[in-house]
Design a protein around this motif. Structure first.
Motif, PDB file in Angstrom:
ATOM      1  N   TRP A  38     -14.147 -18.336  -7.025  1.00  0.00           N
ATOM      2  CA  TRP A  38     -12.983 -18.311  -6.141  1.00  0.00           C
ATOM      3  C   TRP A  38     -12.105 -19.544  -6.318  1.00  0.00           C
ATOM      4  O   TRP A  38     -10.903 -19.491  -6.080  1.00  0.00           O
ATOM      5  N   GLU A 282      -8.108  -9.086  -7.489  1.00  0.00           N
ATOM      6  CA  GLU A 282      -9.476  -9.603  -7.414  1.00  0.00           C
ATOM      7  C   GLU A 282     -10.248  -8.900  -6.296  1.00  0.00           C
ATOM      8  O   GLU A 282     -11.403  -8.534  -6.467  1.00  0.00           O
ATOM      9  N   VAL A 283      -9.583  -8.734  -5.157  1.00  0.00           N
ATOM     10  CA  VAL A 283     -10.227  -8.085  -4.027  1.00  0.00           C
ATOM     11  C   VAL A 283     -10.593  -6.651  -4.386  1.00  0.00           C
ATOM     12  O   VAL A 283     -11.648  -6.141  -3.999  1.00  0.00           O
TER      13      VAL A 283
END
Lengths: 617, 305
Positions: A38, A282-283
């Protein structure tokens, strides 16, 4: 702090957003749930934020459609990769070098095409983006290593301190983002930022208000490319590899979306846009092949429900505090209302008084043809200082065309325009303004989404000289100039009775006031000659009388006036000299009454005199 | 000379695809002042629809009526289906954003493009698909000692015919006049009682339909298709549009054919030209714009001040 001037009514939300965001960005890598993965995502948010900011200079501030911005990014990345791997120059040292190379490239390629408008410029930038990529793929002289790209780019190092972990890179990119944002914020509220915005709003009006449109557009591209070059360097250092796949058209399109998602010209908006564009996929990573599908949908939905972007830029309400001009008070700004100075004594711009008998402006045998149509035919006109000269004639006679020739928008085929005895034929409009001829337009051309104050400040542009560096560093010189601008602008706003509307967007003003605002903007340029194109059109009788009084006031201060007018009350009322035009030819000139009774004038209007005398259309 | 002639035919054929796609760009741009970034992907969609039709139904048709009817069926199917898709795209992505101004419209178009491209990938898969060889005619025509694949000739004449019909509609009919009037001055056209919604519907139906047709022909010509080919094709076709003069129907045709010919000749005659041809294409475009900013057939418009 002047009570009236410090009315920066920012919402609570807006004031805290930057602080919260900044705090979040600063501690992000140390938050409990954040792992290296992250942190890397955070790095890419910063990188795309940087790219977004760089494109925002061109697209947001100046309104130029740049869909090839990835080219400058690529140039930055490849400059770093090539020079680091072949010449072993440290990567950190290449950071400014990449920016310079990218901006130099932008300057070179954009110079010949910068005059193109809107979509044509857009397609050219797409073309440049593709050409750069194709050149990289084709590996000229073996320096780009073709489709495989260049590997083995080193880490940036500052002495013994090497940037290599995700967290270090994260902070590295965000420090650069902060620096760039700082530069952009300073530019936004300056002569340069206003000039950019004015170009975005109305290119022709900007040029006619004294802004060198070409130079400022090129500056935007050069600066935007420099920032993209920085991003390229950081990207190359982070990935250690650069290859042409990273610089596809899609990349440019993505940057375009970042800027618009966040809100055109809004710096926090652009960063938010970058966050969305990077984090969103990304989510949705576990939906793998569907994530871009959703992304496309999200783009459409955002534009349908928030067409101005998620965090649109609000024009700051008179940002005087930002200039550190706290001592600046309403009384000083409006000498008239403060009762300190009488109008006659204090005009911030003192027009030079021309020598008595020589004409201030001379038009000599000017001809302009559009195709086969002769719009203006060997026209002569002399405007003497301190007088009102009117140009009248039926619709389509060529009056506005002659005005456009005088103010430099058209270049005459034959003939000369002399101002104070100097030849100004064919000078660009912004240079004509600088010489002392200001104009208004027949159909009002304000900068609609700038505030009234900003509109007038734009008029002062040509009287200033602070450039990029002094603006970013906020030198005493720049501050003083800015303050003088503010005072002069406040003065002119008071003069035309618009002071209370200073923070209103120009487009929200009623028609009559817009006319005054345009005149104020023209006066702010400090003209000796004011050229007005149908100032009374659309005004009622009372308003017209007010306007005539206002113009006479200007006259007393030594400003010479040339106007096109249809309203015979105005022409008869204030003109000293009238020139009558029909089909591009001069058919009469003289004192108003001479002209009024001239048989050829009556003939030109073909007995329609009753209809047009006194008509206000 | 023979090589040159063959190259020329190839160029004109490829150019006629560009021209068909360019027509869609040009019409939409003319009326909406919008670069329809989704147009390239509608072209891809047409190509896949034609492919699906061939795989699904052509054998059945071919058995009964012959090879050419299958081909025509595929083209017609893609034409009609794409017209529907075009209407849908306009409803979903553009109509709600019209009032917001040009930039949001561009982003919505980019969003639609990304959506379509990925939807195509999700439906037909990310790998190349190949038009079935046994369903695409391979016969050749002998002409002046040259051997011309019949398919190429048919494609060429079909596109030219469609373009002529388009030209006729836009330049000679009353509705065409309405379209041109809308392109010139939308507000004025409304005041004169032209139904703008109908004009918009027209350009968003016919544009994608022609693009879809070009997609099928392109598939038969090159045989393999891929979900992401729309970007590149769209870019080329848009270049052609600008080259000819945007918003100008004959301009789009001339621009498309010219671009095809230039590209093919560059690739054929300059050593290593194939890899560089796209670069040259854009270089030519930029040069044209510098010296003739409104394109080859575009009219010079002096901006009213």
């Amino acid at each position: 702090m002047g009570a009236e001037l410090s009315c920066t009514r920012r919402g609570r939300f807006q004031r805290f957003v930057p602080v919260l965001l900044g705090g979040f960005v600063a501690v992000f890598p140390f938050l409990p749930f954040v792992n290296d993965y992250w942190v890397d995502v955070g790095f890419f948010v910063g990188l795309y934020g940087l790219l977004g900011l760089s494109l925002n200079v061109v697209l947001g501030e100046v309104g130029l459609f740049d869909l090839g911005h990835a080219a400058f990014y690529a140039i930055g990345a490849y400059t770093t990769a090539i020079m680091n791997t072949t010449l072993n120059i440290p990567v950190l040292l290449l950071l400014p070098v990449s920016a310079l190379v990218a901006s130099g490239f932008a300057y070179l390629v954009m110079s010949p095409v910068i005059h193109l408008r809107g979509d044509y410029l857009c397609i050219v930038t797409i073309g440049i983006g593709e050409i750069v990529r194709i050149i990289i793929v084709n590996n000229p002289w073996g320096i780009t290593n073709g489709p495989n790209g260049i590997t083995g780019v080193g880490f940036p190092a500052l002495g013994p301190f090497v940037i290599q972990t995700p967290t270090q890179f994260y902070y590295f990119v965000w420090v650069v983002v902060a620096l760039v944002a700082f530069v952009l914020l300073r530019l936004q509220r300056s002569r340069i930022g206003r000039a950019w915005n004015a170009i975005r709003e109305d290119e022709i009006a900007a040029e006619a208000t004294g802004i060198d449109v070409r130079a400022y557009k090129l500056l935007a591209f050069t600066l935007g490319a420099a920032f993209a070059g920085l991003a390229g360097n950081i990207y190359a250092a982070k990935m250690a590899v650069v290859s042409p796949q990273s610089f596809l058209f899609m990349e440019s399109a993505l940057l375009f979306c970042i800027v618009l998602l966040g809100g055109l010209g809004s710096l926090p908006g652009v960063l938010l846009g970058a966050a969305l564009v990077v984090v969103f996929p990304e989510v949705f990573r576990r939906f793998a092949s569907f994530r871009l599908l959703f992304f496309g949908l999200a783009l459409m939905v955002t534009m349908i429900f928030r067409p101005g972007g998620l965090l649109p830029r609000k024009r700051e309400t008179l940002g005087l505090d930002g200039f550190g001009a706290q001592g600046f008070s309403a009384k000083r700004a409006s000498p008239v209302r403060g009762g300190q100075v009488s109008l006659k004594d204090r005009s911030p711009v003192q027009p030079l008084h021309g020598s008595g008998n020589r004409p201030l402006l001379e038009v000599q045998g000017v001809t302009l043809r559009f195709g086969g149509l002769v719009a203006v035919n060997r026209y002569d006109l002399a405007v003497y200082p301190g007088r009102v000269t009117s140009l009248i004639g039926p619709n389509g006679a060529g009056k506005t065309t002659l005005f456009n020739i005088i103010t430099g928008i058209y270049r005459p085929d034959e003939g000369k325009v002399l101002f104070r005895g100097e030849d100004i034929t064919g000078l660009k409009p912004h240079l004509v303004v600088a010489r002392g001829i200001a104009r208004t337009f027949q159909n009002i051309r304000l900068f609609p989404s700038l505030t009234c104050l900003e509109n007038v400040l734009t008029g002062l542009h040509c009287r200033g000289s602070s450039g990029f560096i002094s603006t970013v560093l906020r030198t005493p010189f720049q501050l003083r100039e800015e303050r003088e601008f503010m005072e002069a602008a406040a003065y002119w706003l008071c003069r035309v009775g618009l002071w209370e509307y200073r923070n209103e967007l120009a487009r929200n003003l009623p028609y009559g006031r817009q006319k005054y605002l345009e005149i104020a903007r023209a006066l702010a340029t400090g003209p000796e000659l004011l050229v007005l194109d149908e100032p009374s059109s659309g005004l009622n009788e009372r308003e017209t009388e007010e306007l005539m009084e206002f113009l006479q006031g200007l006259l007393r201060e030594g400003i010479t006036i040339l106007l096109i007018e249809h309203d015979m009350n105005v022409v008869m009322g204030i003109s000293d000299w009238v020139s009558v035009m029909d089909m591009g030819n001069k058919i009469a000139e003289g004192s108003p009454w001479e002209v009024y009774n001239h048989p050829r004038v009556i003939e030109a209007y073909l007995g329609k005199e009753e209809e047009w005398v006194g008509s206000t259309s | 000379m023979r090589v040159f002639f063959e190259q020329l035919v190839n160029g004109v054929t490829v150019g006629s695809f560009y021209a068909l796609v360019a027509l869609g760009y040009s019409m939409v741009y003319g009326v909406m002042k919008l670069i329809n970034f989704a147009h390239g992907d509608l072209f891809t969609l047409g190509s896949y629809l034609g492919y699906t039709f061939l795989v699904w139904r052509a054998a059945w048709i071919t058995e009964r009526a012959g090879l050419w009817w299958g081909v025509l069926g595929a083209i017609l199917f893609a034409f009609l289906a794409n017209a529907g898709a075009g209407i849908l795209v306009e409803r979903v992505a553009y109509r709600p954003v019209y009032r917001a101004g040009r930039l949001p419209l561009v982003v919505s178009a980019l969003g639609m493009s990304i959506f379509l491209q990925n939807a195509i990938m999700a439906i037909w898969g990310p790998r190349f698909q190949v038009y079935p060889g046994d369903l695409v005619p391979t016969a050749s025509l002998r002409f002046l000692g040259l051997s011309l694949p019949l398919l190429k000739v048919v494609i060429l004449f079909l596109s030219l015919g469609v373009m002529l019909v388009m030209y006729w509609i836009v330049e000679k009919t009353e509705f065409g006049a309405a379209v041109r009037a809308t392109a010139l001055d939308r507000e004025m056209a409304t005041l004169l009682g032209i139904d703008i919604q109908r004009v918009i519907l027209f350009v968003f139906t016919l544009g994608p339909a022609l693009g879809g047709m070009a997609g099928v022909m392109n598939g038969m010509y090159y045989r393999s298709i891929q979900f992401s080919m729309g970007w590149n094709y769209g870019l080329k076709a848009f270049t052609a549009t600008i080259l000819g003069g945007i918003g100008n129907i004959p301009g789009a045709m001339v621009g498309g054919v010219l671009l095809g010919v230039i590209e093919t000749l560059l690739a054929g005659y300059i050593p290593g030209g194939g890899a560089w041809k796209d670069g040259f294409t854009f270089l030519i475009l930029i040069l044209v714009l510098i010296f003739r900013p409104t394109g080859i057939l575009g009219e010079k418009v002096a901006e009213k001040v």
